[in-house]
Design a protein around this motif. Structure first.
Motif, short mmCIF file in Angstrom:
data_model
loop_
_atom_site.label_atom_id
_atom_site.label_comp_id
_atom_site.label_asym_id
_atom_site.label_seq_id
_atom_site.Cartn_x
_atom_site.Cartn_y
_atom_site.Cartn_z
N TYR A 57 -90.90 18.51 48.24
CA TYR A 57 -90.84 17.06 48.26
C TYR A 57 -91.08 16.51 46.87
CZ TYR A 57 -91.14 17.04 53.38
OH TYR A 57 -90.89 17.21 54.73
N TYR B 65 -93.01 13.52 45.05
CA TYR B 65 -94.07 12.54 45.25
C TYR B 65 -94.24 11.70 43.98
CZ TYR B 65 -95.96 14.80 49.45
OH TYR B 65 -96.14 15.29 50.72
N HIS C 193 -92.95 9.11 48.71
CA HIS C 193 -92.44 10.46 48.57
C HIS C 193 -91.16 10.61 49.38
CE1 HIS C 193 -94.46 11.19 52.45
NE2 HIS C 193 -93.78 12.32 52.54
N ARG D 258 -93.68 19.28 45.29
CA ARG D 258 -94.68 20.08 45.98
C ARG D 258 -94.18 20.46 47.36
NH1 ARG D 258 -98.57 16.89 49.24
NH2 ARG D 258 -100.35 18.21 49.71
N GLY E 240 -95.13 21.07 51.19
CA GLY E 240 -96.06 20.88 52.28
C GLY E 240 -97.41 20.40 51.85
N ASP E 241 -98.48 21.11 52.28
CA ASP E 241 -99.82 20.68 51.95
C ASP E 241 -100.41 21.51 50.81
OD1 ASP E 241 -101.47 22.31 54.79
OD2 ASP E 241 -100.10 23.02 53.24
N ASN E 242 -99.54 22.07 49.99
CA ASN E 242 -100.04 22.78 48.81
C ASN E 242 -100.76 21.82 47.87
OD1 ASN E 242 -98.97 25.11 49.76
ND2 ASN E 242 -97.35 25.26 48.25
N ASP E 243 -101.55 22.41 46.99
CA ASP E 243 -102.24 21.57 46.03
C ASP E 243 -101.25 20.83 45.13
OD1 ASP E 243 -102.84 24.74 44.92
OD2 ASP E 243 -101.63 23.40 43.69
N MET E 244 -101.71 19.78 44.51
CA MET E 244 -100.86 18.88 43.73
C MET E 244 -101.17 19.07 42.25
SD MET E 244 -100.17 15.00 44.81
CE MET E 244 -99.26 15.57 46.23
N ARG E 245 -100.14 19.35 41.47
CA ARG E 245 -100.32 19.60 40.03
C ARG E 245 -99.78 18.41 39.25
NH1 ARG E 245 -103.02 24.74 39.48
NH2 ARG E 245 -102.82 25.59 41.60
N PHE E 246 -100.62 17.84 38.42
CA PHE E 246 -100.25 16.66 37.66
C PHE E 246 -99.77 17.03 36.27
CE2 PHE E 246 -101.64 12.97 40.14
CZ PHE E 246 -102.28 13.61 41.18
N GLY E 247 -98.64 16.44 35.86
CA GLY E 247 -98.20 16.55 34.48
C GLY E 247 -98.78 15.40 33.69
N PHE F 220 -109.50 18.48 47.79
CA PHE F 220 -109.25 19.03 46.47
C PHE F 220 -110.17 18.33 45.46
CE2 PHE F 220 -105.33 21.17 47.71
CZ PHE F 220 -104.89 20.41 48.77
N TYR G 26 -110.62 17.55 41.34
CA TYR G 26 -109.98 17.50 40.03
C TYR G 26 -110.99 16.98 39.00
CZ TYR G 26 -105.52 17.44 42.65
OH TYR G 26 -104.46 17.73 43.48
N SER H 172 -104.42 14.39 31.60
CA SER H 172 -104.04 14.29 33.01
C SER H 172 -105.10 14.95 33.89
CB SER H 172 -102.69 14.98 33.21
OG SER H 172 -102.22 14.74 34.51
N GLN I 276 -101.54 13.54 49.90
CA GLN I 276 -102.93 13.57 49.47
C GLN I 276 -103.38 12.16 49.14
OE1 GLN I 276 -104.28 16.23 46.41
NE2 GLN I 276 -103.03 17.93 47.15
#
Lengths: 109, 115
Positions: free
Chosen positions: A32, A34, A49, A91, A93-100, B34, B36, B43, B104
């Motif tokens: 997806y 987001y 999203h 991302r 499903g419910d995987n963790d979210m990685r921010f750029g 989670f 952070y 970021s 989230q």
């Protein structure tokens, strides 16, 4: 999760539409797209999203290209309060979210 | 709906002390939370994933003995920074996912300053 590329900064005039681009050329079929934003010194705020189809809610519209390799977040009538860092994240499903690094949008009067 | 709170919103402590930060999902049950942290002009960096009733999964480079995470219920996760040092000063943010959900929701963050 696929990586995203966003311009580091953009300006927009108050009352005009803000169009924020995002490239995600390595996106896979079940990922997806987001969008979140972070106003200074606050936690990120969910915006919208989508998977394949364009989406619209009370905050914004999300346009996803047919090949899904890029997308655009549209704030139809930007206000000064929309000044923030906007993050595009892909991302599964419910995987963790990685921010750029995101795009710092400045709305000017 | 989908509101996440954090407490405290900011804290100042002396070097060597421990600080506990709470993250609560106010109107939903969160099987996964989670944690952070965010340094100035950077970021968000994922520290760990916390599942209710099980041990947290830490990201590479995050010391599990220094950043203790407890997720004892479906609405509460805590992060304890043990023996805090000035380099631990940062903005700590939690997020939560509804059971079976995709989105989230983030808390307002906790600003930690270690003197």
């Amino acid at each position: 999760d696929a990586k995203t590329t966003q311009p580091p900064s953009m300006d927009c005039a108050e009352g005009r539409a803000a169009n924020l681009p995002c490239n995600h050329s390595t996106i896979s079929g079940n990922e997806y797209v987001y969008w979140y934003r972070q106003i200074h010194s606050q936690g990120p705020q969910y915006i919208i999203h989508g998977l394949k189809n364009n989406e619209t809610n009370e905050m914004a519209s999300l346009i996803i290209t047919e090949d899904r390799k890029s997308s655009t977040l549209i704030l139809p009538h930007a206000t000064l309060r929309d000044t923030a860092v906007y993050y595009c994240i892909v991302r599964v499903g419910d995987n963790d979210m990685r921010f750029g690094a995101g795009t710092r949008l400045t709305v000017k009067p | 709906g989908a509101v996440v709170s954090q407490h405290p919103s900011w804290v100042i402590c002396k070097s060597g002390t421990s600080v506990k930060i709470e993250c609560r999902s106010l109107d939903f049950q969160a099987t996964t939370m989670f944690w952070y942290r965010q340094f100035p002009k950077q970021s968000l960096m994922l520290m760990a994933t916390s599942n209710e009733g099980s041990k947290a999964t830490y990201e590479q480079g995050v010391e599990k003995d220094k950043f203790l995470i407890n997720h004892a219920s479906l609405t509460l996760s805590t992060l304890t920074v043990t023996s805090a040092h000035p380099e631990d000063s940062s903005f700590y943010i939690c997020s939560a996912t509804l059971a079976g959900g995709e989105t989230q929701y983030f808390g307002p963050g906790t600003r930690l300053l270690v003197l």
